[in-house]
Design an enzyme around this catalytic site. Sequence first.
Site, PDB file in Angstrom:
ATOM      1  N   CYS A 123      -1.740  -0.469 -14.021  1.00  0.00           N
ATOM      2  CA  CYS A 123      -2.077  -0.388 -12.600  1.00  0.00           C
ATOM      3  C   CYS A 123      -0.777  -0.394 -11.788  1.00  0.00           C
ATOM      4  O   CYS A 123       0.266  -0.865 -12.256  1.00  0.00           O
ATOM      5  CB  CYS A 123      -2.945  -1.597 -12.226  1.00  0.00           C
ATOM      6  SG  CYS A 123      -3.291  -1.784 -10.475  1.00  0.00           S
ATOM      7  N   HIS A 124      -0.839   0.113 -10.560  1.00  0.00           N
ATOM      8  CA  HIS A 124       0.342   0.123  -9.696  1.00  0.00           C
ATOM      9  C   HIS A 124       0.899  -1.285  -9.469  1.00  0.00           C
ATOM     10  O   HIS A 124       2.106  -1.465  -9.293  1.00  0.00           O
ATOM     11  CB  HIS A 124       0.003   0.760  -8.342  1.00  0.00           C
ATOM     12  CG  HIS A 124       0.063   2.254  -8.360  1.00  0.00           C
ATOM     13  ND1 HIS A 124       1.250   2.949  -8.356  1.00  0.00           N
ATOM     14  CD2 HIS A 124      -0.918   3.195  -8.398  1.00  0.00           C
ATOM     15  CE1 HIS A 124       1.002   4.251  -8.378  1.00  0.00           C
ATOM     16  NE2 HIS A 124      -0.302   4.429  -8.412  1.00  0.00           N
ATOM     17  N   THR A 125       0.028  -2.284  -9.482  1.00  0.00           N
ATOM     18  CA  THR A 125       0.489  -3.660  -9.278  1.00  0.00           C
ATOM     19  C   THR A 125       1.430  -4.091 -10.402  1.00  0.00           C
ATOM     20  O   THR A 125       2.437  -4.760 -10.169  1.00  0.00           O
ATOM     21  CB  THR A 125      -0.718  -4.619  -9.201  1.00  0.00           C
ATOM     22  OG1 THR A 125      -1.602  -4.176  -8.180  1.00  0.00           O
ATOM     23  CG2 THR A 125      -0.263  -6.036  -8.894  1.00  0.00           C
ATOM     24  N   HIS A 156      -3.290  -6.385 -16.354  1.00  0.00           N
ATOM     25  CA  HIS A 156      -4.431  -7.120 -15.809  1.00  0.00           C
ATOM     26  C   HIS A 156      -5.714  -6.291 -15.741  1.00  0.00           C
ATOM     27  O   HIS A 156      -6.733  -6.793 -15.295  1.00  0.00           O
ATOM     28  CB  HIS A 156      -4.096  -7.687 -14.426  1.00  0.00           C
ATOM     29  CG  HIS A 156      -3.813  -6.654 -13.378  1.00  0.00           C
ATOM     30  ND1 HIS A 156      -2.637  -5.940 -13.358  1.00  0.00           N
ATOM     31  CD2 HIS A 156      -4.545  -6.199 -12.338  1.00  0.00           C
ATOM     32  CE1 HIS A 156      -2.652  -5.107 -12.330  1.00  0.00           C
ATOM     33  NE2 HIS A 156      -3.801  -5.228 -11.701  1.00  0.00           N
ATOM     34  N   GLU A 157      -5.677  -5.044 -16.177  1.00  0.00           N
ATOM     35  CA  GLU A 157      -6.911  -4.268 -16.321  1.00  0.00           C
ATOM     36  C   GLU A 157      -7.197  -4.167 -17.815  1.00  0.00           C
ATOM     37  O   GLU A 157      -6.437  -3.534 -18.552  1.00  0.00           O
ATOM     38  CB  GLU A 157      -6.740  -2.857 -15.749  1.00  0.00           C
ATOM     39  CG  GLU A 157      -6.759  -2.785 -14.246  1.00  0.00           C
ATOM     40  CD  GLU A 157      -6.797  -1.352 -13.736  1.00  0.00           C
ATOM     41  OE1 GLU A 157      -7.021  -1.174 -12.536  1.00  0.00           O
ATOM     42  OE2 GLU A 157      -6.597  -0.411 -14.532  1.00  0.00           O
ATOM     43  N   CYS A 186     -14.345 -19.925  -9.196  1.00  0.00           N
ATOM     44  CA  CYS A 186     -14.594 -21.263  -9.750  1.00  0.00           C
ATOM     45  C   CYS A 186     -16.039 -21.694  -9.561  1.00  0.00           C
ATOM     46  O   CYS A 186     -16.533 -22.587 -10.245  1.00  0.00           O
ATOM     47  CB  CYS A 186     -13.652 -22.283  -9.117  1.00  0.00           C
ATOM     48  SG  CYS A 186     -14.042 -22.681  -7.378  1.00  0.00           S
ATOM     49  N   CYS A 246     -15.793 -23.964  -4.871  1.00  0.00           N
ATOM     50  CA  CYS A 246     -15.134 -24.052  -3.566  1.00  0.00           C
ATOM     51  C   CYS A 246     -15.985 -23.397  -2.477  1.00  0.00           C
ATOM     52  O   CYS A 246     -16.981 -22.736  -2.745  1.00  0.00           O
ATOM     53  CB  CYS A 246     -13.756 -23.403  -3.622  1.00  0.00           C
ATOM     54  SG  CYS A 246     -13.789 -21.594  -3.789  1.00  0.00           S
ATOM     55  N   CYS A 288     -16.343 -19.581  -2.898  1.00  0.00           N
ATOM     56  CA  CYS A 288     -17.248 -19.173  -3.966  1.00  0.00           C
ATOM     57  C   CYS A 288     -18.709 -19.410  -3.593  1.00  0.00           C
ATOM     58  O   CYS A 288     -19.592 -18.665  -4.016  1.00  0.00           O
ATOM     59  CB  CYS A 288     -16.906 -19.908  -5.256  1.00  0.00           C
ATOM     60  SG  CYS A 288     -15.392 -19.309  -6.063  1.00  0.00           S
ATOM     61  N   CYS A 292     -11.610 -17.101  -3.954  1.00  0.00           N
ATOM     62  CA  CYS A 292     -11.676 -18.444  -4.520  1.00  0.00           C
ATOM     63  C   CYS A 292     -10.438 -19.269  -4.172  1.00  0.00           C
ATOM     64  O   CYS A 292      -9.307 -18.806  -4.333  1.00  0.00           O
ATOM     65  CB  CYS A 292     -11.823 -18.337  -6.034  1.00  0.00           C
ATOM     66  SG  CYS A 292     -11.833 -19.907  -6.912  1.00  0.00           S
ATOM     67  N   ARG A 314      -7.584 -17.744  -6.666  1.00  0.00           N
ATOM     68  CA  ARG A 314      -7.158 -16.550  -5.946  1.00  0.00           C
ATOM     69  C   ARG A 314      -5.854 -16.024  -6.562  1.00  0.00           C
ATOM     70  O   ARG A 314      -5.034 -16.796  -7.046  1.00  0.00           O
ATOM     71  CB  ARG A 314      -6.939 -16.892  -4.473  1.00  0.00           C
ATOM     72  CG  ARG A 314      -6.727 -15.700  -3.573  1.00  0.00           C
ATOM     73  CD  ARG A 314      -6.564 -16.145  -2.124  1.00  0.00           C
ATOM     74  NE  ARG A 314      -7.668 -16.994  -1.673  1.00  0.00           N
ATOM     75  CZ  ARG A 314      -7.784 -17.437  -0.432  1.00  0.00           C
ATOM     76  NH1 ARG A 314      -6.860 -17.127   0.472  1.00  0.00           N
ATOM     77  NH2 ARG A 314      -8.806 -18.191  -0.091  1.00  0.00           N
ATOM     78  N   CYS A 322      -9.752  -4.063 -11.932  1.00  0.00           N
ATOM     79  CA  CYS A 322      -8.888  -4.132 -10.750  1.00  0.00           C
ATOM     80  C   CYS A 322      -9.167  -3.001  -9.768  1.00  0.00           C
ATOM     81  O   CYS A 322     -10.089  -3.062  -8.975  1.00  0.00           O
ATOM     82  CB  CYS A 322      -7.419  -4.143 -11.160  1.00  0.00           C
ATOM     83  SG  CYS A 322      -6.278  -4.329  -9.765  1.00  0.00           S
ATOM     84  N   ARG A 342      -5.450   6.806 -14.477  1.00  0.00           N
ATOM     85  CA  ARG A 342      -5.326   5.637 -15.331  1.00  0.00           C
ATOM     86  C   ARG A 342      -4.995   6.075 -16.753  1.00  0.00           C
ATOM     87  O   ARG A 342      -5.577   7.038 -17.277  1.00  0.00           O
ATOM     88  CB  ARG A 342      -6.608   4.825 -15.344  1.00  0.00           C
ATOM     89  CG  ARG A 342      -6.812   3.946 -14.102  1.00  0.00           C
ATOM     90  CD  ARG A 342      -5.751   2.847 -14.068  1.00  0.00           C
ATOM     91  NE  ARG A 342      -5.953   1.927 -12.983  1.00  0.00           N
ATOM     92  CZ  ARG A 342      -5.393   2.023 -11.786  1.00  0.00           C
ATOM     93  NH1 ARG A 342      -4.587   3.051 -11.528  1.00  0.00           N
ATOM     94  NH2 ARG A 342      -5.602   1.108 -10.861  1.00  0.00           N
TER      95      ARG A 342
END
Length: 376
Positions: free
Chosen positions: A48-50, A70-71, A100, A103, A106, A114, A118, A178, A369
Amino acid sequence: MSSTAGQVISCKAAVAWEAGKPLVIEEVEVAPPQAMEVRLKILFTSLCHTDVYFWEAKGQTPMFPRIFGHEAGGIVESVGEGVTDLEPGDHVLPVFTGECKECRHCKSEESNMCDLLRINTDRGVMLNDGKSRFSVRGQPIYHFVGTSTFSEYTVVHAGCVAKINPAAPLDIVCVLSCGISTGLGATLNVAKPEKGSSVAIFGLGAVGLAAAEGARIAGALRIIGVDLNSNRFEEAKKFGVTEFVNPKDYDKPVQEVIAEMTDGGVDRSVECTGSINAMISAFECVHDGWGVAVLVGVPNRDDSFKTHPINFLNEKTLKGTFFGNYKPRSDLPSVVEKELELEKFITHEVPFSEINKAFEYMLSGAGLRCLIRMDA
């Protein structure tokens, strides 16, 4: 229980030792999960770009060595103390943000941000004890956004894991972890275009095309793609884009161009670039009285959004969204079940040993992707 539960697992991971340098496939040790953590066997992941942004470490404090990613899609290998809703063998999507379920965010039907889980790009360690679960030859390796899926095994907080239907193809639905969910949800959950309406999408990368896909699913009649790269229009047609505007082709602001095309402005717009100018244009191009603009892209820290207050007084609405307003654990399982054409987003595929090719594709602007097969 897994035969490796409670033990350190040795496996391969793609480690970023320095900013902007090719990842190195290393033998890493992955510690067992602690309380409220799960250890996952990653089967498929994508870039991903992130990942690229933090790997390049431009304008940030570098945090290396690190395992990005993270994907992804995978299977639960073992669970830590206190984890009751996951068990070994479950098919899951790890997510960079969590839920979670305790909170105020959530428990709210209006938020998915969250308090506990987060996204945090600066942490690099697990919440439980402030330590990493990865090491190479005794040296700790930083985590990335709590997922670190560029590893055959990873440890994730249980609140950042969505349990999905085991019949869902992990090599396809993994992209929902993501960007695709972010764009899709920005349109369906936040912009909420009506059937027969007009929608402008700013930025036709993967997130923007997912937003366009959402507009198509919602039944929008006109979907106007806005991008500085005219070569993206043909690909965008597959995602429902009906018209294309390149701001470079005009000597007037693009919001004025769109207003002229649509008799006063579009009903909805979704901005997916992170450019502050695109954000302003996306807001100013919606119709007065009912137009809604949704911001998805992440701007630079020093950017400021400037528009005339009369735009608000004329009843144009500006909204922002995070992960398409989806709650990871509660909502992603049902998103997986939707009849989405996710294959359109996967334009390249490489074995894990060639993961650096995925970075080359992303940096050159080739495709959307790149699927990375961990077992290949």
